[in-house]
Design a protein around this motif. Sequence first.
Motif: not given
Length: 252
Positions: A126-129, A135-136, A177-178, A197-198
Amino acid sequence: MKNKTKLNNRIIAFLLALTMVLGIGMFFAPAAQAASSSVISSYNQDEKPKVDAYRASFNGSLAQTMVGRAIWYMEYGFMVYGHSKYATTGYIDCSNFVSLVYKDFGYNITSASRKYDQVGTRVSGVYAKKISGSSRYTLVGVNKLKPGDIFTFWAKDSNGKKYISHVALYMGVINGKPCIINTCKGNPTAIGIVSSFSYWYGSNLYQVRRVLPSSAYAAGGKIKDKGPVIPAKYQMKPTKRIILPKNLRVGF
């Protein structure tokens, strides 16, 4: 009676003079202002539909009950942001909020955000890419998440070293949406729901931690509920009658 009044006035005058001489002062924090109509309108358009959807799909498991308790605090806790214990002051911060929800169900976890990398076990994958050419950010690994997971977010100290500065409770996928519930601005109280999470919630995502056992996600299990914490005093005057979870249809 007059002599007693004069004596009281002299005592008060003496104490005031002593305060000025010694530089001692007393500070009384003003009560938080009631939310503006625009903030309430925003809550009704954003948070309320998510809460309604969560109630509609509630299965009674421990994990979902804990998330429900977080919702209860959002709607009935009248929490004001501040770095002190909610039970005694009515103030709450991010790590105190997550700790408070867990403690209601017998899990004693830290109320210090910096120590949340030691809480439970890390949820891998689990991570943000960062989105290419933008820029999001987007959240990866949503299918690995479970209600009650703890999201942690980083900041940097004066030496440029990362540390955990914010934590939040994962609710699940709501309306596609999470969602996480945490302390944040722009809501009637200190608690709100985030479903994007943008930007910061993506760029500053650190880790996701899991505390609950696998049995916590099954409906019908035995739940040890201590009940919610009612603060000794409120910093925000309650705007409606406070109904305890046991008197609500699904507990929140």
